[in-house]
Motif scaffolding. Structure first.
Motif: not given
Length: 238
Positions: A172, A228, A222, A225
């Motif tokens: 990320n 991103q 998370a 996730l």
């Protein structure tokens, strides 16, 4: 034991990332280039955490190898935080400046990640977080190369996440807006006040707020996730 490598750990954001990860129980490899005193102060602050300092110039082709030579363990978390900017017309930049910034912001992060990935893949676990910039999302006049490279880093995050997600690795990025660090030192008080007037929240961000976001991204809170780019800019650009 959990091990994290933070590049650019001597800066304001890097320091707070180190403090946040130390609270989560990570042993820390702290990379810096010139500000050794900052790293020594940070290590003293983190006296109860196992830390190592690594000096390397990631704007040079030898930088990545110097870091890798200093790390005898596998890495669980890689935070790509090194960077600097050039403010001015792109036509005024020297070619050597262009080459060094490309090395610092793209080539070195790519090669460092490439070298550390195999053990993450072998363990089927790992987290990589790249510290980008608001200008990598929107672009900035007089910071054309910086914007270009941060935009490339954002795409690196998205592409790599797709490649390594099947191996249990998450990638990320965070894109900070105006953060109260030494990089804001070139602005006068009046300019900072004017800038804060443009930001809906009416203030600069704090390095610890960026660090808290990164700590969340690598946590078990998370797990889904991945790939991103999280903007953290006080609603300046949405």
């Amino acid at each position: 034991m959990k091990y994290a490598l933070i590049t650019g750990a001597s800066g304001g954001i890097g320091r707070e990332i180190a403090i946040a990860l130390a609270k989560e129980g990570y042993c820390l490899y702290l990379h810096y280039h010139t500000n050794e005193q900052s790293i020594d102060d940070l290590r003293e602050h983190l006296a109860s955490t196992q830390t190592w300092k690594i000096k390397a110039n990631l704007a040079a082709k030898t930088g990545v190898s110097k870091i890798l030579e200093a790390i005898p363990t596998s890495i669980d978390v890689l935070v790509l935080n090194s960077g600097n900017s050039y403010v001015g017309l792109m036509t005024d930049m020297e070619d050597t400046q262009v080459e060094e910034m490309i090395q610092l912001h793209l080539t070195s992060p790519f090669l460092l990640t490439k070298a550390l990935l195999p053990l993450m893949v072998q363990k089927k676990a790992g987290n990589i977080v790249a510290v980008s910039s608001i200008w990598g999302v929107t672009g900035a006049s007089c910071e054309v190369l910086y914007s270009t490279l941060k935009g490339g880093l954002n795409t690196f995050v998205k592409a790599l996440a797709k490649e390594v997600a099947p191996s249990g690795i998450r990638v990320n990025g965070v894109a900070p807006g105006a953060i109260a660090t030494k990089m804001m030192g070139n602005f006068s008080d009046d300019e900072i006040e004017s800038l804060c007037d443009e930001i809906p929240m009416g203030r600069l961000g704090e390095p610890k707020e960026v660090a808290a976001l990164i700590a969340f991204l690598i946590s078990n809170q998370a797990p889904y996730l991945n790939g991103q780019i999280i903007n953290i800019n006080g609603a300046w650009y949405c």
